[in-house]
Design a protein around this motif. Structure first.
Motif, PDB file in Angstrom:
ATOM      1  N   LEU A  13       0.842  -1.190   0.000  1.00  0.00           N
ATOM      2  CA  LEU A  13       0.000   0.000   0.000  1.00  0.00           C
ATOM      3  C   LEU A  13       0.875   1.235   0.000  1.00  0.00           C
ATOM      4  N   SER A  14       0.423   2.251  -0.723  1.00  0.00           N
ATOM      5  CA  SER A  14       1.118   3.534  -0.706  1.00  0.00           C
ATOM      6  C   SER A  14       0.121   4.645  -1.007  1.00  0.00           C
ATOM      7  N   LEU A  15       0.477   5.843  -0.578  1.00  0.00           N
ATOM      8  CA  LEU A  15      -0.306   7.036  -0.866  1.00  0.00           C
ATOM      9  C   LEU A  15       0.498   7.897  -1.809  1.00  0.00           C
ATOM     10  N   GLU A  16      -0.145   8.377  -2.869  1.00  0.00           N
ATOM     11  CA  GLU A  16       0.512   9.274  -3.810  1.00  0.00           C
ATOM     12  C   GLU A  16      -0.165  10.634  -3.742  1.00  0.00           C
ATOM     13  N   TYR A  17       0.653  11.668  -3.538  1.00  0.00           N
ATOM     14  CA  TYR A  17       0.150  13.036  -3.516  1.00  0.00           C
ATOM     15  C   TYR A  17       1.329  13.990  -3.616  1.00  0.00           C
ATOM     16  N   GLY A  18       1.090  15.113  -4.253  1.00  0.00           N
ATOM     17  CA  GLY A  18       2.120  16.135  -4.363  1.00  0.00           C
ATOM     18  C   GLY A  18       3.427  15.645  -4.960  1.00  0.00           C
ATOM     19  N   GLY A  19       3.358  14.687  -5.885  1.00  0.00           N
ATOM     20  CA  GLY A  19       4.558  14.150  -6.496  1.00  0.00           C
ATOM     21  C   GLY A  19       5.330  13.177  -5.625  1.00  0.00           C
ATOM     22  N   ARG A  20       4.743  12.778  -4.516  1.00  0.00           N
ATOM     23  CA  ARG A  20       5.387  11.852  -3.581  1.00  0.00           C
ATOM     24  C   ARG A  20       4.635  10.532  -3.551  1.00  0.00           C
ATOM     25  N   ASP A  31      -4.240   6.317   9.518  1.00  0.00           N
ATOM     26  CA  ASP A  31      -3.394   7.382  10.055  1.00  0.00           C
ATOM     27  C   ASP A  31      -2.602   8.062   8.944  1.00  0.00           C
ATOM     28  N   ALA A  32      -2.123   7.288   7.981  1.00  0.00           N
ATOM     29  CA  ALA A  32      -1.368   7.851   6.865  1.00  0.00           C
ATOM     30  C   ALA A  32      -2.251   8.775   6.030  1.00  0.00           C
ATOM     31  N   ILE A  33      -3.509   8.408   5.840  1.00  0.00           N
ATOM     32  CA  ILE A  33      -4.438   9.251   5.087  1.00  0.00           C
ATOM     33  C   ILE A  33      -4.697  10.557   5.830  1.00  0.00           C
ATOM     34  N   VAL A  34      -4.863  10.491   7.142  1.00  0.00           N
ATOM     35  CA  VAL A  34      -5.084  11.706   7.936  1.00  0.00           C
ATOM     36  C   VAL A  34      -3.868  12.629   7.831  1.00  0.00           C
ATOM     37  N   ARG A  35      -2.667  12.085   7.969  1.00  0.00           N
ATOM     38  CA  ARG A  35      -1.446  12.901   7.865  1.00  0.00           C
ATOM     39  C   ARG A  35      -1.330  13.539   6.475  1.00  0.00           C
ATOM     40  N   ALA A  36      -1.603  12.756   5.433  1.00  0.00           N
ATOM     41  CA  ALA A  36      -1.519  13.284   4.070  1.00  0.00           C
ATOM     42  C   ALA A  36      -2.577  14.363   3.836  1.00  0.00           C
ATOM     43  N   THR A  37      -3.776  14.142   4.338  1.00  0.00           N
ATOM     44  CA  THR A  37      -4.853  15.121   4.190  1.00  0.00           C
ATOM     45  C   THR A  37      -4.491  16.420   4.898  1.00  0.00           C
ATOM     46  N   ASP A  38      -3.938  16.322   6.103  1.00  0.00           N
ATOM     47  CA  ASP A  38      -3.509  17.516   6.826  1.00  0.00           C
ATOM     48  C   ASP A  38      -2.425  18.261   6.052  1.00  0.00           C
ATOM     49  N   GLU A  39      -1.517  17.524   5.444  1.00  0.00           N
ATOM     50  CA  GLU A  39      -0.446  18.142   4.675  1.00  0.00           C
ATOM     51  C   GLU A  39      -0.993  18.841   3.430  1.00  0.00           C
ATOM     52  N   ILE A  40      -1.959  18.211   2.775  1.00  0.00           N
ATOM     53  CA  ILE A  40      -2.524  18.765   1.538  1.00  0.00           C
ATOM     54  C   ILE A  40      -3.488  19.915   1.823  1.00  0.00           C
ATOM     55  N   ALA A  41      -4.405  19.710   2.767  1.00  0.00           N
ATOM     56  CA  ALA A  41      -5.512  20.651   2.970  1.00  0.00           C
ATOM     57  C   ALA A  41      -5.398  21.452   4.260  1.00  0.00           C
ATOM     58  N   GLY A  42      -4.389  21.188   5.069  1.00  0.00           N
ATOM     59  CA  GLY A  42      -4.240  21.908   6.328  1.00  0.00           C
ATOM     60  C   GLY A  42      -4.959  21.225   7.471  1.00  0.00           C
ATOM     61  N   HIS A  43      -4.613  21.636   8.667  1.00  0.00           N
ATOM     62  CA  HIS A  43      -5.164  21.009   9.878  1.00  0.00           C
ATOM     63  C   HIS A  43      -6.571  21.493  10.213  1.00  0.00           C
ATOM     64  N   ILE A  47     -10.100  22.534   2.100  1.00  0.00           N
ATOM     65  CA  ILE A  47     -10.385  21.902   0.821  1.00  0.00           C
ATOM     66  C   ILE A  47      -9.192  22.134  -0.100  1.00  0.00           C
ATOM     67  N   SER A  48      -8.861  21.151  -0.908  1.00  0.00           N
ATOM     68  CA  SER A  48      -7.735  21.264  -1.826  1.00  0.00           C
ATOM     69  C   SER A  48      -8.096  20.649  -3.166  1.00  0.00           C
ATOM     70  N   ASN A  49      -7.482  21.162  -4.219  1.00  0.00           N
ATOM     71  CA  ASN A  49      -7.661  20.592  -5.552  1.00  0.00           C
ATOM     72  C   ASN A  49      -6.679  19.462  -5.821  1.00  0.00           C
ATOM     73  N   ASN A  50      -5.754  19.226  -4.900  1.00  0.00           N
ATOM     74  CA  ASN A  50      -4.723  18.209  -5.087  1.00  0.00           C
ATOM     75  C   ASN A  50      -5.262  16.824  -4.728  1.00  0.00           C
ATOM     76  N   PRO A  51      -5.127  15.867  -5.639  1.00  0.00           N
ATOM     77  CA  PRO A  51      -5.650  14.517  -5.355  1.00  0.00           C
ATOM     78  C   PRO A  51      -4.747  13.743  -4.394  1.00  0.00           C
ATOM     79  N   LEU A  52      -5.354  12.848  -3.684  1.00  0.00           N
ATOM     80  CA  LEU A  52      -4.678  11.897  -2.803  1.00  0.00           C
ATOM     81  C   LEU A  52      -5.107  10.517  -3.286  1.00  0.00           C
ATOM     82  N   THR A  53      -4.153   9.709  -3.719  1.00  0.00           N
ATOM     83  CA  THR A  53      -4.470   8.405  -4.294  1.00  0.00           C
ATOM     84  C   THR A  53      -3.898   7.296  -3.428  1.00  0.00           C
ATOM     85  N   LEU A  54      -4.759   6.390  -3.008  1.00  0.00           N
ATOM     86  CA  LEU A  54      -4.336   5.199  -2.280  1.00  0.00           C
ATOM     87  C   LEU A  54      -4.115   4.099  -3.299  1.00  0.00           C
TER      88      LEU A  54
END
Length: 86
Positions: A13-20, A31-43, A47-54
């Motif tokens: 499993l991996s999360l792809e977002y922001g070129g990472r 927990d990884a999704i929550v951390r990535a969401t906070d990084e993308i959309a703030g704490h 809302i963000s236009n950047n996708p997060l892909t599992l």
């Protein structure tokens, strides 16, 4: 989410977002999704236009991509900006 058939018996499993690409596992994926969401959309639950892909690579599953389209946010929940709709 992208589900991919994979020859290994252990799922990958991996999360792809922001070129990472950030590896995770089934136990820690939430927990990884929550951390990535906070990084993308703030704490503040922004809302963000950047996708997060599992990405889930697992033996015996069909190749499948699912997209969760965003809804319209009109009423802020606790922690969101009051002007979230704008």
């Amino acid at each position: 989410m992208r589900l991919q058939n994979h020859p290994n018996l252990e799922p990958e499993l991996s999360l792809e977002y922001g070129g990472r690409s950030v590896p995770t596992d089934e136990e820690h994926v939430a927990d990884a999704i929550v951390r990535a969401t906070d990084e993308i959309a703030g704490h503040r639950k922004g809302i963000s236009n950047n996708p997060l892909t599992l990405i889930v690579k697992k033996n015996g599953v069909p190749d499948l991509t699912m997209v969760d389209l965003p809804g319209i946010t009109q009423v802020p929940i606790h922690g969101q900006l009051e002007n979230i709709y704008e």
